[in-house]
Enzyme design. Structure first.
Site, short mmCIF file in Angstrom:
data_model
loop_
_atom_site.label_atom_id
_atom_site.label_comp_id
_atom_site.label_asym_id
_atom_site.label_seq_id
_atom_site.Cartn_x
_atom_site.Cartn_y
_atom_site.Cartn_z
N GLU A 412 0.81 -1.21 0.00
CA GLU A 412 0.00 0.00 0.00
C GLU A 412 0.85 1.27 0.00
O GLU A 412 0.53 2.25 -0.67
CB GLU A 412 -0.95 -0.01 1.20
CG GLU A 412 -2.12 -0.99 1.10
CD GLU A 412 -1.72 -2.45 1.30
OE1 GLU A 412 -0.54 -2.71 1.62
OE2 GLU A 412 -2.58 -3.33 1.15
N GLN A 434 -7.90 -2.27 -0.75
CA GLN A 434 -8.80 -3.43 -0.84
C GLN A 434 -9.85 -3.36 0.28
O GLN A 434 -11.02 -3.63 0.05
CB GLN A 434 -7.99 -4.72 -0.77
CG GLN A 434 -8.76 -5.90 -1.32
CD GLN A 434 -7.85 -7.01 -1.78
OE1 GLN A 434 -7.21 -7.65 -0.94
NE2 GLN A 434 -7.79 -7.26 -3.08
N PHE A 435 -9.43 -2.99 1.44
CA PHE A 435 -10.32 -2.65 2.55
C PHE A 435 -9.73 -1.40 3.20
O PHE A 435 -8.50 -1.27 3.29
CB PHE A 435 -10.38 -3.77 3.59
CG PHE A 435 -11.21 -4.95 3.16
CD1 PHE A 435 -12.52 -5.11 3.61
CD2 PHE A 435 -10.70 -5.90 2.29
CE1 PHE A 435 -13.29 -6.18 3.21
CE2 PHE A 435 -11.47 -6.99 1.88
CZ PHE A 435 -12.77 -7.13 2.34
N ALA A 436 -10.60 -0.52 3.68
CA ALA A 436 -10.11 0.73 4.29
C ALA A 436 -9.14 0.43 5.43
O ALA A 436 -8.21 1.20 5.67
CB ALA A 436 -11.30 1.55 4.80
N ASP A 437 -9.33 -0.70 6.09
CA ASP A 437 -8.47 -1.07 7.22
C ASP A 437 -6.99 -1.10 6.83
O ASP A 437 -6.12 -0.80 7.63
CB ASP A 437 -8.85 -2.45 7.75
CG ASP A 437 -10.33 -2.55 8.06
OD1 ASP A 437 -10.68 -2.69 9.24
OD2 ASP A 437 -11.15 -2.48 7.12
N PHE A 438 -6.71 -1.50 5.59
CA PHE A 438 -5.32 -1.70 5.18
C PHE A 438 -4.59 -0.39 4.92
O PHE A 438 -3.40 -0.37 4.62
CB PHE A 438 -5.24 -2.63 3.96
CG PHE A 438 -5.87 -3.97 4.22
CD1 PHE A 438 -5.66 -4.60 5.44
CD2 PHE A 438 -6.68 -4.58 3.28
CE1 PHE A 438 -6.26 -5.82 5.73
CE2 PHE A 438 -7.28 -5.80 3.56
CZ PHE A 438 -7.07 -6.42 4.79
N HIS A 479 -11.53 -5.88 9.08
CA HIS A 479 -12.21 -5.66 7.80
C HIS A 479 -13.48 -4.84 8.01
O HIS A 479 -14.40 -4.91 7.22
CB HIS A 479 -12.60 -7.00 7.14
CG HIS A 479 -11.43 -7.74 6.57
ND1 HIS A 479 -10.57 -8.46 7.35
CD2 HIS A 479 -10.99 -7.89 5.30
CE1 HIS A 479 -9.65 -9.02 6.58
NE2 HIS A 479 -9.87 -8.69 5.34
#
Ligand SMILES: Cc1ncc(C[n+]2csc(CCOP(=O)(O)OP(=O)(O)O)c2C)c(N)n1
Length: 673
Positions: A412, A434-438, A479
């Site tokens: 990222e 891919q997910f905001a968490d990442f 997630h």
């Protein structure tokens, strides 16, 4: 030290000498100024000049360089006016960063230099992005980034080299191995024999050279540049050198064995090159003295200009209002009037004759933007053939090709950095987390590179980061997070968060048209669960404007994202309550005017969000209302948010976690106050 003249002309050899001597003499002056208290800090590159100078000499003047704190020779090599450099170092308002940044932490478009942020590592991936731009434009150019030996331990080094290799980017990475980090010797920094050995691990070529020999550096970089352009590949060059002074002047050199200085003094890049030129008969002692004098006089004259301007800006200190305005004004780039980016022609959509799901709206906004902007590149994990984790980009690769719809390696940070590099060369980009968490692993590049660059030196970051966010789907702590508040706290970013199909499309188009970095939050649970009016046309929803969902007089719900859906559900189920619902749509900047109107409508305010309570945006909104709309209020402002815990996996626990489970109770409490 062996110098090989090859077929370099006399003029070139002497020019290189002058270029090499110039930063040394500037530095000697800086050390004097430091002792006199006229500058506050200095990071010395004495002993390492041959690298900056040789590298810069080997590149075209319009190829981007990402230098660090020991690369004065890059700045002088690109012929930056010295008085402006002095102004920069003194932090005066006439300097390159208007007094906002220190030492070498700045760039200049005019000189194709993208200066470092303090954090070591991020500059490497920015070079990837620039090289990607060159590659896409089919230009015969390379970009080049520096790192120290210490910086090679950062994850960003790994990510940037890997992306450059996988994407076949014509970028040169230069390691200046001077034996120490701040004080840490290389024996405590890495375990491979030579840093250049790492090149093989990335599937790229590399070479180790004597970094104190300016001709070696120049000839090597010249050859490597041609290799990178011809083969469209990256290359790693490790320059062995030594730093003759402390990390910065105040930190000293106690940790370095004394004999090392004697050893490296013998290898001094300037003394040795001078001897070589004298032996070759190209210079004599008189000529050397004349060159030195000429440079010294130039330095004194330029310094005088800088000191005068330092005096002048000091005299202006009283004008606080003007300063505040200018400071705020420079945080964001302004769109060119009359361009698509200005939104002037496309703000309003024709009435929707059709409806679409939230996910269709995002897809359509992105698709139309790709058609509209030929310089738009979309990047993310699994977004090409696979179509992305949520299938937003499904089919795009067939239509727009793999160059513009780019699968990325799992990195990222490097991709955000590459997005900034693309922006330096006039591209727009959308990166899909891919997910905001990442986003946590790309955080530094967003917070420190994207957000601050325009304020620091006037370069915009034309980047949108799509953030599939939110809970309610039983996806557990990593997630499901709502992390918009992290970004709302960062000047230089815009943060948007739609809750309808109409807004999802219009805000995405607006975000892409905006020349600034925009965090675009899209709630995963809304993708396929809501359908609404979706105009076919290419239109913008203006960033910074809230939407009055319903007008009422009993209670105001100020909310965004999933909160809007919850508030509407509650209002539908309780027609006896006259609810005023405001969908903020943009969280940074907030639409205070609409907030004020809603508060005025009811006098009772509940701020609702899915994010956890403490430090959430609700606190900011509540504080603003308390400070600015106190006279309208008939009750305390209530915040309804999710529990201050991580997001639990178990669906019942998750329901209990979410703000929705407490909404009704809190509305009733407020009404009954
Ligand atoms: C991410 C990050 N961590 C820590 C620092 C503090 N720091 C500044 S310079 C430095 C040493 C850098 O060593 P190296 O990369 O070898 O470059 P050199 O200073 O020797 O040229 C450190 C630890 C930083 N700037 N960035």
């Amino acid at each position: 030290m062996q110098f090989h003249r090859n077929n370099l002309s006399e003029d070139t050899l002497i020019d290189l000498y002058k270029k090499l001597l110039f930063p040394r003499l500037i530095e000697e002056k800086m050390l004097l100024l430091l002792r006199q208290g006229k500058i506050s800090k200095w990071f010395s590159g004495i002993g390492q000049e041959a690298i900056s100078v040789g590298v810069t000499y080997a590149l075209r003047p319009d190829e981007w360089i990402m230098p660090l704190h020991r690369n004065l020779g890059v700045f002088t090599g690109r012929n930056m006016p010295l008085h402006e450099l002095f102004q920069q170092w003194q932090g005066v308002e006439d300097g390159y960063t208007k007094g906002r940044e220190r030492s070498f932490h700045f760039g200049s478009r005019e000189h194709f230099i993208c200066g470092m942020i303090s954090h070591l590592g991020p500059q490497l991936a920015i070079a990837d992005g620039v090289s990607l731009a060159y590659k896409l434009k089919k230009e015969q150019k390379i970009s080049l980034a520096f790192t120290g030996d210490g910086g090679t331990s950062e994850g960003d080094f790994h990510e940037a080299l890997n992306v450059a290799a996988v994407w076949d980017l014509p970028v040169i990475f230069i390691i200046e191995n001077n034996g120490y980090g701040l004080s840490t010797p290389v024996s405590e920094q890495y375990r491979c024999k030579n840093l250049v050995d790492k090149a093989a691990g990335y599937g790229m070529e590399g070479v180790q050279i004597d970094g104190n020999n300016v001709l070696s550096v120049y000839e090597t970089v010249k050859g490597v540049r041609e290799y990178c352009i011809k083969n469209q590949k990256p290359y790693l060059i490790e320059c062995i050198t030594f730093r003759m002074r402390g990390h910065e002047e105040a930190s000293g050199v106690k940790y370095v064995p004394k004999e090392m200085f004697a050893h490296w003094l013998e290898k001094d890049p300037i003394k040795n090159y001078e001897l070589f030129l004298i032996e070759e008969g190209l210079l004599d002692h008189l000529a050397v003295a004349a060159i030195r004098n000429e440079i010294k006089e130039h330095i004194e004259a330029e310094l005088k200009i800088a000191l005068t301007s330092a005096e002048r800006t000091r005299g202006n200190a009283a004008d606080r209002k003007r300063r505040t305005e200018r400071e705020r004004d420079d945080v964001f780039a302004k769109p060119e009037p009359g361009t698509i980016s200005s939104g002037e022609k496309i703000r309003s959509a024709a009435p929707a004759g059709r409806t679409g799901r939230f996910i269709d709206a995002i897809k359509e906004g992105l698709h139309q933007s790709l058609v509209q902007h030929h310089n738009l590149v979309v990047m993310g994990q699994d977004i090409a053939e696979y179509g992305g984790a949520f299938k937003i980009t499904e089919g795009f690769v067939d239509e727009f090709g793999k160059e513009r719809i780019r699968n990325t390696p799992l990195c990222e940070s490097a991709i955000v950095g590459a997005a900034l590099g693309l922006s330096l060369e006039g591209f727009k980009s959308v990166m899909e987390m891919q997910f905001a968490d990442f986003v946590t692993v790309g955080f530094n590049q967003i917070i420190n590179s994207l957000a601050k660059i325009h304020y620091r030196w006037g370069q915009n970051a034309d980047v949108v980061i799509r953030m599939p966010t939110g809970a309610g789907v039983g996806a557990g702590p990593f997630h499901s997070q709502s992390n918009e508040a992290w970004f709302v706290h960062t000047p230089g970013l815009k943060v948007v968060y739609p809750s309808t199909s109409h807004d999802a499309k219009g805000l995405l188009i607006a975000a892409i048209n905006d020349p600034n970095p925009v965090m675009y939050f899209e709630h995963k649970a809304l993708y396929r669960s809501i359908t609404g009016p979706l105009p076919e046309s290419y239109y913008e929803v203006e960033i910074g404007k809230a939407r009055q969902v319903r007008t009422g007089h009993d209670v105001s719900i100020i909310t965004y994202g999933m909160g809007v859906i919850w508030a509407m559900e509650y209002a539908d189920a309780h027609p006896e309550i006259s609810m005023d619902i405001l969908d903020l749509r943009t969280l940074l900047p907030l639409d205070y005017k609409s907030i004020r109107t809603s508060v005025n409508n009811t006098g009772k305010v509940l701020v609702l969000h899915e994010d956890t309570l403490t430090g959430g945006i609700g606190g900011e909104v509540a504080a603003w209302i308390a400070q600015n709309c106190f006279e309208f209020l008939d009750a305390p402002i209530i915040r309804c948010a999710s529990l201050d815990t991580p997001v639990p996996f178990n669906i019942e626990l998750e329901k209990n976690f979410l703000a929705k489970s407490r909404l009704g109770e809190m509305i009733q409490k407020l009404i009954n106050y």
